[in-house]
Design a protein around this motif. Structure first.
Motif, PDB file in Angstrom:
ATOM      1  N   ASP B   1      23.233-154.244  41.472  1.00 59.88           N
ATOM      2  CA  ASP B   1      22.767-153.907  42.822  1.00 59.88           C
ATOM      3  C   ASP B   1      23.819-153.075  43.530  1.00 59.88           C
ATOM      4  N   ALA B   2      23.358-152.099  44.316  1.00 58.16           N
ATOM      5  CA  ALA B   2      24.294-151.293  45.082  1.00 58.16           C
ATOM      6  C   ALA B   2      24.869-152.133  46.201  1.00 58.16           C
ATOM      7  N   GLY B   3      26.136-151.897  46.481  1.00 55.24           N
ATOM      8  CA  GLY B   3      26.766-152.599  47.579  1.00 55.24           C
ATOM      9  C   GLY B   3      26.538-151.846  48.872  1.00 55.24           C
ATOM     10  N   VAL B   4      27.367-152.150  49.867  1.00 58.90           N
ATOM     11  CA  VAL B   4      27.315-151.442  51.137  1.00 58.90           C
ATOM     12  C   VAL B   4      27.892-150.037  50.928  1.00 58.90           C
ATOM     13  N   ILE B   5      27.166-149.047  51.369  1.00 59.88           N
ATOM     14  CA  ILE B   5      27.584-147.666  51.143  1.00 59.88           C
ATOM     15  C   ILE B   5      27.951-147.012  52.464  1.00 59.88           C
ATOM     16  N   GLN B   6      29.163-146.466  52.512  1.00 59.05           N
ATOM     17  CA  GLN B   6      29.621-145.796  53.719  1.00 59.05           C
ATOM     18  C   GLN B   6      29.932-144.328  53.421  1.00 59.05           C
ATOM     19  N   SER B   7      29.697-143.501  54.438  1.00 57.80           N
ATOM     20  CA  SER B   7      30.075-142.100  54.324  1.00 57.80           C
ATOM     21  C   SER B   7      30.467-141.558  55.689  1.00 57.80           C
ATOM     22  N   PRO B   8      31.369-140.592  55.749  1.00 55.68           N
ATOM     23  CA  PRO B   8      32.178-140.115  54.635  1.00 55.68           C
ATOM     24  C   PRO B   8      33.304-141.087  54.303  1.00 55.68           C
ATOM     25  N   ARG B   9      33.928-140.951  53.169  1.00 54.95           N
ATOM     26  CA  ARG B   9      35.072-141.792  52.829  1.00 54.95           C
ATOM     27  C   ARG B   9      36.311-141.361  53.613  1.00 54.95           C
ATOM     28  N   HIS B  10      36.412-140.072  53.825  1.00 57.19           N
ATOM     29  CA  HIS B  10      37.534-139.535  54.590  1.00 57.19           C
ATOM     30  C   HIS B  10      37.014-138.488  55.568  1.00 57.19           C
ATOM     31  N   GLU B  11      37.583-138.513  56.766  1.00 52.59           N
ATOM     32  CA  GLU B  11      37.199-137.538  57.772  1.00 52.59           C
ATOM     33  C   GLU B  11      38.444-137.151  58.544  1.00 52.59           C
ATOM     34  N   VAL B  12      38.694-135.853  58.588  1.00 54.17           N
ATOM     35  CA  VAL B  12      39.792-135.332  59.407  1.00 54.17           C
ATOM     36  C   VAL B  12      39.181-134.404  60.440  1.00 54.17           C
ATOM     37  N   THR B  13      39.478-134.649  61.691  1.00 57.76           N
ATOM     38  CA  THR B  13      38.888-133.850  62.739  1.00 57.76           C
ATOM     39  C   THR B  13      39.908-133.603  63.841  1.00 57.76           C
ATOM     40  N   GLU B  14      39.555-132.749  64.745  1.00 59.33           N
ATOM     41  CA  GLU B  14      40.451-132.456  65.857  1.00 59.33           C
ATOM     42  C   GLU B  14      40.003-133.205  67.100  1.00 59.33           C
ATOM     43  N   MET B  15      40.975-133.501  67.933  1.00 58.62           N
ATOM     44  CA  MET B  15      40.698-134.197  69.185  1.00 58.62           C
ATOM     45  C   MET B  15      39.591-133.496  69.947  1.00 58.62           C
ATOM     46  N   GLY B  16      38.660-134.298  70.461  1.00 55.07           N
ATOM     47  CA  GLY B  16      37.570-133.751  71.240  1.00 55.07           C
ATOM     48  C   GLY B  16      36.281-133.547  70.460  1.00 55.07           C
ATOM     49  N   GLN B  17      36.394-133.577  69.136  1.00 57.46           N
ATOM     50  CA  GLN B  17      35.207-133.389  68.306  1.00 57.46           C
ATOM     51  C   GLN B  17      34.409-134.676  68.198  1.00 57.46           C
ATOM     52  N   GLU B  18      33.125-134.523  67.914  1.00 53.13           N
ATOM     53  CA  GLU B  18      32.271-135.689  67.679  1.00 53.13           C
ATOM     54  C   GLU B  18      32.389-136.130  66.225  1.00 53.13           C
ATOM     55  N   VAL B  19      32.439-137.434  66.043  1.00 58.19           N
ATOM     56  CA  VAL B  19      32.534-138.011  64.699  1.00 58.19           C
ATOM     57  C   VAL B  19      31.367-138.974  64.506  1.00 58.19           C
ATOM     58  N   THR B  20      30.704-138.874  63.374  1.00 57.25           N
ATOM     59  CA  THR B  20      29.625-139.811  63.047  1.00 57.25           C
ATOM     60  C   THR B  20      29.898-140.444  61.692  1.00 57.25           C
ATOM     61  N   LEU B  21      29.976-141.749  61.692  1.00 61.65           N
ATOM     62  CA  LEU B  21      30.171-142.511  60.464  1.00 61.65           C
ATOM     63  C   LEU B  21      28.860-143.205  60.114  1.00 61.65           C
ATOM     64  N   ARG B  22      28.578-143.283  58.821  1.00 60.43           N
ATOM     65  CA  ARG B  22      27.284-143.786  58.384  1.00 60.43           C
ATOM     66  C   ARG B  22      27.419-144.983  57.466  1.00 60.43           C
ATOM     67  N   CYS B  23      26.404-145.818  57.495  1.00 63.63           N
ATOM     68  CA  CYS B  23      26.434-147.043  56.689  1.00 63.63           C
ATOM     69  C   CYS B  23      25.042-147.393  56.201  1.00 63.63           C
ATOM     70  N   LYS B  24      24.962-147.729  54.928  1.00 59.37           N
ATOM     71  CA  LYS B  24      23.724-148.262  54.355  1.00 59.37           C
ATOM     72  C   LYS B  24      24.017-149.679  53.896  1.00 59.37           C
ATOM     73  N   PRO B  25      23.447-150.690  54.536  1.00 61.57           N
ATOM     74  CA  PRO B  25      23.741-152.071  54.141  1.00 61.57           C
ATOM     75  C   PRO B  25      23.033-152.444  52.849  1.00 61.57           C
ATOM     76  N   ILE B  26      23.352-153.618  52.329  1.00 54.73           N
ATOM     77  CA  ILE B  26      22.670-154.134  51.157  1.00 54.73           C
ATOM     78  C   ILE B  26      21.230-154.474  51.538  1.00 54.73           C
ATOM     79  N   SER B  27      20.309-154.071  50.683  1.00 58.87           N
ATOM     80  CA  SER B  27      18.897-154.290  50.962  1.00 58.87           C
ATOM     81  C   SER B  27      18.604-155.771  51.175  1.00 58.87           C
ATOM     82  N   GLY B  28      17.882-156.076  52.250  1.00 56.80           N
ATOM     83  CA  GLY B  28      17.515-157.456  52.526  1.00 56.80           C
ATOM     84  C   GLY B  28      18.473-158.198  53.435  1.00 56.80           C
ATOM     85  N   HIS B  29      19.630-157.609  53.709  1.00 52.82           N
ATOM     86  CA  HIS B  29      20.576-158.273  54.599  1.00 52.82           C
ATOM     87  C   HIS B  29      20.138-158.113  56.052  1.00 52.82           C
ATOM     88  N   ASP B  30      20.265-159.224  56.816  1.00 55.26           N
ATOM     89  CA  ASP B  30      19.805-159.235  58.195  1.00 55.26           C
ATOM     90  C   ASP B  30      20.845-158.736  59.181  1.00 55.26           C
TER      91      ASP B  30
END
Lengths: 115, 117
Positions: B1-30
């Motif tokens: 079974d796939a575990g919890v999946i996050q993206s990106p693994r690494h993010e480098v950005t400059e101050m003031g920029q918008e950052v979006t981190l993503r997560c896919k939980p394990i199927s069926g978890h509440d």
């Protein structure tokens, strides 16, 4: 509210030596207790947990921990460590009877095993 | 079974920029949790969801941080605008209390390491 204190930020030890990582907690309600391990560049994974019953809990990789209610402690032990045990170890608590797995973590102890 | 999946693994950005981190939980978890890990503060719980609904966001540092869970298989943590002090590793975790009794076993992703210059 609960809190967790891990007194040692780093524990250096030689391979095959015993180790104890200390954890104390504070809570006004009954708690469950956990140890998680984080290997380099990875997420945390559950090592062992105490929910109820025997106060001596055995986990993966030969680790064990003992719940001591009077001393509000949950120290982690291993009689003989391996190089592969080098990692960060986190103690955590959650509230008994809560319908959520919300965990409060300690600041972690870095175990460094030397050959 | 796939575990919890996050993206990106690494993010480098400059101050003031918008950052979006993503997560896919394990199927069926509440439950889905967002934690932040820094050297100074260790692991801090930012927010958690139950069945896609935010339950406790008291750990969110300030209004620059927001989190959403539009469906059971996806969550985002957004920082806008980002600041250097937001540099940290952000972990997503999911769990499924059995018989409605929490057991404290969280399943963590590998984290997203954010560096804000």
């Amino acid at each position: 509210a609960q809190s967790v204190t891990q007194l040692d930020s780093q524990v250096p030890v030689f391979e095959e030596a015993p180790v104890e990582l200390r954890c104390n907690y504070s809570s006004s309600v009954s708690v469950y207790l956990f140890w998680y391990v984080q290997y380099p560049n990875q997420g945390l994974q559950l090592l062992l947990k105490y929910l109820s019953g025997s106060t001596l809990v055995k986990g993966i990789n030969g680790f064990e921990a003992e719940f001591n209610k009077s001393q509000t402690s949950f120290h982690l032990r291993k009689p003989s460590v391996h190089i592969s045990d080098t990692a960060e170890y986190f103690c955590a608590v959650s509230e008994v009877g809560a319908n959520t797995d919300k965990l409060i973590f300690g600041t972690g102890t870095r175990l460094q095993v030397f050959p | 079974d796939a575990g919890v999946i996050q993206s990106p693994r690494h993010e480098v950005t400059e101050m003031g920029q918008e950052v979006t981190l993503r997560c896919k939980p394990i199927s069926g978890h509440d439950y889905l949790f967002w934690y932040r890990q820094t050297m100074m503060r260790g692991l801090e719980l930012l927010i958690y969801f139950n069945n896609n609904v935010p339950i406790d966001d008291s750990g969110m540092p300030e209004d620059r941080f927001s989190a959403k869970m539009p469906n059971a298989s996806f969550s985002t943590l957004k920082i806008q605008p980002s600041e250097p002090r937001d540099s940290a590793v952000y972990f997503c975790a999911s769990s499924q209390p059995r018989d409605r009794v929490a057991t404290g076993e969280l399943f963590f992703g590998e984290g997203s390491r954010l560096t804000v210059l």
